[in-house]
Enzyme design. Structure first.
Site, mmCIF file in Angstrom:
data_model
loop_
_atom_site.group_PDB
_atom_site.id
_atom_site.type_symbol
_atom_site.label_atom_id
_atom_site.label_comp_id
_atom_site.label_asym_id
_atom_site.label_seq_id
_atom_site.Cartn_x
_atom_site.Cartn_y
_atom_site.Cartn_z
ATOM 1 N N GLU A 27 12.278 -6.473 -2.432
ATOM 2 C CA GLU A 27 12.216 -5.641 -1.228
ATOM 3 C C GLU A 27 13.497 -4.833 -1.055
ATOM 4 O O GLU A 27 13.464 -3.662 -0.713
ATOM 5 C CB GLU A 27 12.016 -6.527 0.012
ATOM 6 C CG GLU A 27 10.605 -7.005 0.194
ATOM 7 C CD GLU A 27 9.647 -5.855 0.440
ATOM 8 O OE1 GLU A 27 9.941 -4.990 1.271
ATOM 9 O OE2 GLU A 27 8.612 -5.816 -0.232
ATOM 10 N N CYS A 35 -1.804 7.108 -0.195
ATOM 11 C CA CYS A 35 -1.509 7.894 1.002
ATOM 12 C C CYS A 35 -0.041 8.338 0.947
ATOM 13 O O CYS A 35 0.782 7.965 1.767
ATOM 14 C CB CYS A 35 -1.788 7.058 2.248
ATOM 15 S SG CYS A 35 -1.847 8.049 3.748
ATOM 16 N N CYS A 76 -6.938 11.440 -0.787
ATOM 17 C CA CYS A 76 -7.983 10.979 0.132
ATOM 18 C C CYS A 76 -9.297 10.708 -0.596
ATOM 19 O O CYS A 76 -10.059 9.821 -0.210
ATOM 20 C CB CYS A 76 -8.191 12.002 1.246
ATOM 21 S SG CYS A 76 -6.703 12.299 2.208
ATOM 22 N N CYS A 99 -9.359 7.171 -1.625
ATOM 23 C CA CYS A 99 -8.849 6.222 -0.628
ATOM 24 C C CYS A 99 -9.984 5.398 -0.029
ATOM 25 O O CYS A 99 -11.009 5.951 0.384
ATOM 26 C CB CYS A 99 -8.125 6.983 0.482
ATOM 27 S SG CYS A 99 -7.535 5.898 1.789
ATOM 28 N N CYS A 140 -10.795 7.217 8.334
ATOM 29 C CA CYS A 140 -9.454 7.741 8.621
ATOM 30 C C CYS A 140 -9.543 8.917 9.599
ATOM 31 O O CYS A 140 -10.133 9.957 9.294
ATOM 32 C CB CYS A 140 -8.793 8.176 7.316
ATOM 33 S SG CYS A 140 -7.215 8.967 7.575
HETATM 34 FE FE1 SF4 Z 1 -4.227 8.551 3.853
HETATM 35 FE FE2 SF4 Z 1 -6.364 8.787 5.400
HETATM 36 FE FE3 SF4 Z 1 -6.188 10.214 3.186
HETATM 37 FE FE4 SF4 Z 1 -6.552 7.587 3.052
HETATM 38 S S1 SF4 Z 1 -7.969 9.062 3.869
HETATM 39 S S2 SF4 Z 1 -5.111 8.794 1.804
HETATM 40 S S3 SF4 Z 1 -5.348 6.881 4.813
HETATM 41 S S4 SF4 Z 1 -4.870 10.343 4.961
#
Ligand code: SF4
Length: 341
Positions: free
Chosen positions: A16, A173, A180, A183, A189
């Site tokens: 970390e 992200c 996205c 994602c 989102c």
């Molecule tokens: Fe980020 Fe939302 Fe795009 Fe996913 S959908 S990468 S959480 S902005």
């Protein structure tokens, strides 16, 4: 990654701290190197600060290395060599902030503590389309509370939740080009469904880059180089380097020792820090026998000492200094291959 294979508090803490300002691939190399040399917190605590700084050389942000060492010592003296399990106690240790404490508590002890580093702030602000200005502490607290209520109820799920959140921020992200399309939260989102990811997080605090100029005094004498042990706080804190001076300090020294005709100036090296560009102007001077003793009376050069041959390789020095040493000892002329040109 190597630190994800077990939930050992020493290893999680080490990773970390290294990952705070460093790319994963670079941190992984240093992480292995550190574990080989200091397999546990007791070994790290027993090391000298110079040893720790030397091994850290090249990772930058050296206050992390100093805190790492100080923290290891406190874990041994205050907690008998075992990291405490609560965030409240972890944050009392040097260099451990709320986010690192939450990561240790969640990964190693299953605590329901949400990490809240830059990656998590960005992911959370986008998922919730949180449009309050994060430069205000009150708004940051509200966002943190939002992340905290999203933590799983079962302690056993905390490591996966924490790792997932961190990985999402680091790989999907991302700040500039969020992916996205791949994602797992695309449908839920609020940012993606609304104003778009780039609209979040909102932060009106603009950090301006600052330029610093220093004269970098490379004094040599019969194959030795004068290195100064820098103050514990500030740039390259606690490391060894040729002295960095302002223009007036260099002028005073040059006049006192009559160095005007011996000083060789080499091209400026630009050292890029997070919010600053440090322009180092190397000035090389071969010190005469009769001047050598007098240098110990110059406060601007102290505390320091002559370092012979390649002894610098075993000292805690910044990467820019070792790069310059290598250039100076290379067969080609120094001005042909100076770092940062
Ligand atoms: Fe980020 Fe939302 Fe795009 Fe996913 S959908 S990468 S959480 S902005």
């Amino acid at each position: 990654m190597p630190w994800q294979t077990d939930r050992n508090a020493y290893r999680v803490w080490l990773s970390e701290v290294m990952l705070q300002q460093t790319q994963v691939a670079t941190a992984a190399t240093y992480y292995r190197r550190f574990l080989e040399r200091f397999p546990d917190v007791v070994h790290l605590a027993a090391a000298s600060q110079d040893d720790v700084l030397g091994l850290w050389s090249g990772l930058g942000y050296y206050s992390r290395a100093r805190n790492l060492h100080a923290c290891a010592r406190e874990v041994v003296t205050r907690f008998g060599g075992r990291f405490p399990e609560s965030v409240a106690l972890l944050v009392t240790l040097p260099g451990i902030g709320p986010s690192t404490a939450a990561a240790i508590a969640a990964f190693c002890f299953g605590a329901r503590e949400a990490i809240f580093d830059g990656n998590v702030k960005r992911v959370a602000a986008r998922l919730a389309a949180f449009n309050a200005d994060l430069s205000k502490a009150r708004n940051e607290r509200d966002l943190q509370a939002l992340v905290q209520v999203s933590t799983p109820t079962s302690a056993a799920d905390m490591p996966a939740f924490t790792q997932g959140l961190m990985d999402l921020g680091a790989t999907v992200c991302t700040p500039r080009a969020p992916k996205c399309g791949v994602c797992p939260f695309e449908r839920d989102c609020a940012a993606f469904q609304g104003a778009g990811p780039q609209a979040y997080p909102v932060n009106s605090r603009k950090l301006l880059r600052k330029r610093i100029d220093s004269e970098w005094l490379w004094l040599s004498h019969q194959g030795m180089t004068w290195l100064q042990n820098r103050p514990a706080s500030g740039l390259w804190g606690g490391l060894w380097s040729p002295p960095t001076l302002d223009g007036l300090q260099l002028t005073v020294l040059t006049q006192r020792f009559d160095w005007q005709h011996r000083a060789v100036r080499l091209p400026t090296i630009k050292h890029v820090l997070t919010h600053r560009d440090w322009h180092l102007n190397p000035v090389c001077i071969e010190v005469a026998d009769e001047e050598r003793e007098a240098l110990a009376d110059v406060p601007d050069l102290m505390p320091g000492r002559w370092v012979a041959g390649d002894e610098w390789r075993r000292m805690g020095i910044p990467a820019a200094v070792s790069a310059f040493f290598k250039v100076l000892s290379a067969p080609l002329s120094a001005s042909e291959a100076l770092p940062g040109r």
